[in-house]
Design an enzyme around this catalytic site. Structure first.
Site, PDB file in Angstrom:
ATOM      1  CG  HIS A   1      -0.551   1.982   7.084  1.00  0.00           C
ATOM      2  ND1 HIS A   1      -1.319   1.222   6.216  1.00  0.00           N
ATOM      3  CD2 HIS A   1       0.302   1.105   7.669  1.00  0.00           C
ATOM      4  CE1 HIS A   1      -0.949  -0.053   6.296  1.00  0.00           C
ATOM      5  NE2 HIS A   1       0.046  -0.164   7.161  1.00  0.00           N
TER       6      HIS A   1
ATOM      7  CG  HIS B   1      -0.092  -0.202   2.501  1.00  0.00           C
ATOM      8  ND1 HIS B   1       0.584   0.819   3.120  1.00  0.00           N
ATOM      9  CD2 HIS B   1       0.194  -1.333   3.195  1.00  0.00           C
ATOM     10  CE1 HIS B   1       1.235   0.327   4.145  1.00  0.00           C
ATOM     11  NE2 HIS B   1       1.031  -0.979   4.215  1.00  0.00           N
TER      12      HIS B   1
END
Ligand code: ZN
Length: 271
Positions: free
Chosen positions: A116, A104
């Site tokens: 994050h 991610h």
């Protein structure tokens, strides 16, 4: 050719919400199957592309997500946590190339699904020698310390952009979903996502990629979400505290910088 795979969960097709990545949530069993299947697609492609050994490191949450009984029968699995190199455990055991599957985008990325940097609650931004990096960059820097290039990154469109900008245009990047927001995305059909990963993994085994090397000394700068996180992260011996939310540590190499970051993160989580 020895292949190393670090596998996260937030970047897997079909996963868009933190509940789906939480081992205590009823959705979790579906997510771990989807994660295992994407890792298998990468392994199948890599073996077709010339990989002879595969080591998979489960890198999400408690790091006991991948179903070993469903994992490709030629792959070894590192399961569990904590472990000294966390998301990159095993990279020091000898690898020719590394893949990041289910990854991610870094904290603060617009249109990054579940973006994050190691921690959703305590980390605002992490930099190495002044360059803000997410998990892709920080983990690639540790691989680079061992001379291992990253040849494949899979996840959403945002992490694919991040990977290409950082690691160069020759890195294979497979976008299995496109974000409408942090917890919403348009996902590829599962079979199509896994086929794309398999094909990219095969190409990646012969991609002209180079290790991502951060020149020493390596200063790791962690900007935390709250002052209380930095208060405890600053207990790291040898660290500096330039402002309320920031803790810095200068290391002689990328390995010690990574270890210092892991220690700061663990301390911050305790706050
Ligand atoms: Zn994760």
């Amino acid at each position: 050719m020895k292949l190393y795979i670090s596998a996260d969960m937030e970047g897997v097709a079909g996963i868009v919400h933190p509940d789906q990545t939480d081992s205590k949530h009823k959705e979790f069993d579906r997510s771990r199957r989807l994660m295992t299947d994407e890792v298998n697609a990468a392994i199948a492609g890599a073996l077709a592309g010339g990989a002879t050994e595969v080591l998979v490191n489960d890198s999400h949450g408690g790091m006991t997500n991948i179903l070993i009984e469903n994992l490709h029968k030629q792959a070894h699995l590192i399961s569990g946590s904590p472990k000294p190199l966390s998301m990159m455990q095993g990279i020091d055991e000898g690898a020719d190339v590394a893949f990041f599957v289910g990854y991610h985008a870094q904290a603060g990325t617009l249109h990054g699904v579940l973006e994050h940097t190691y921690s959703s609650g305590s980390v605002w931004q992490v930099s190495l020698n002044g360059q803000p990096l997410g998990e892709t960059g920080l983990n690639a820097a540790l691989a680079g310390h061992y001379g291992v290039p990253v040849a494949l990154v899979t996840g959403d469109l945002a992490v694919c952009r991040e990977a290409r900008e950082l690691l160069g245009g020759n890195v294979e990047a497979v976008a299995v979903k496109r974000s409408y927001g942090r917890t919403a995305a348009r996902c590829l059909p599962i079979a199509q996502a896994q086929r794309a990963i398999r094909e990219a993994a095969q190409r990646a085994m012969s991609a002209a990629v180079h290790p991502f090397v951060v020149r020493p000394p390596v200063t790791v700068t962690a900007d935390f979400a709250k002052t209380r996180h930095a208060d405890v992260a600053a207990l790291l011996p040898g660290s500096r505290r330039p402002n309320a939310r920031r803790v810095e540590f200068t290391a002689p190499d990328a390995l010690i910088a990574y270890q210092a970051l892991l220690a700061m993160l663990r301390l911050a989580w305790s706050a």
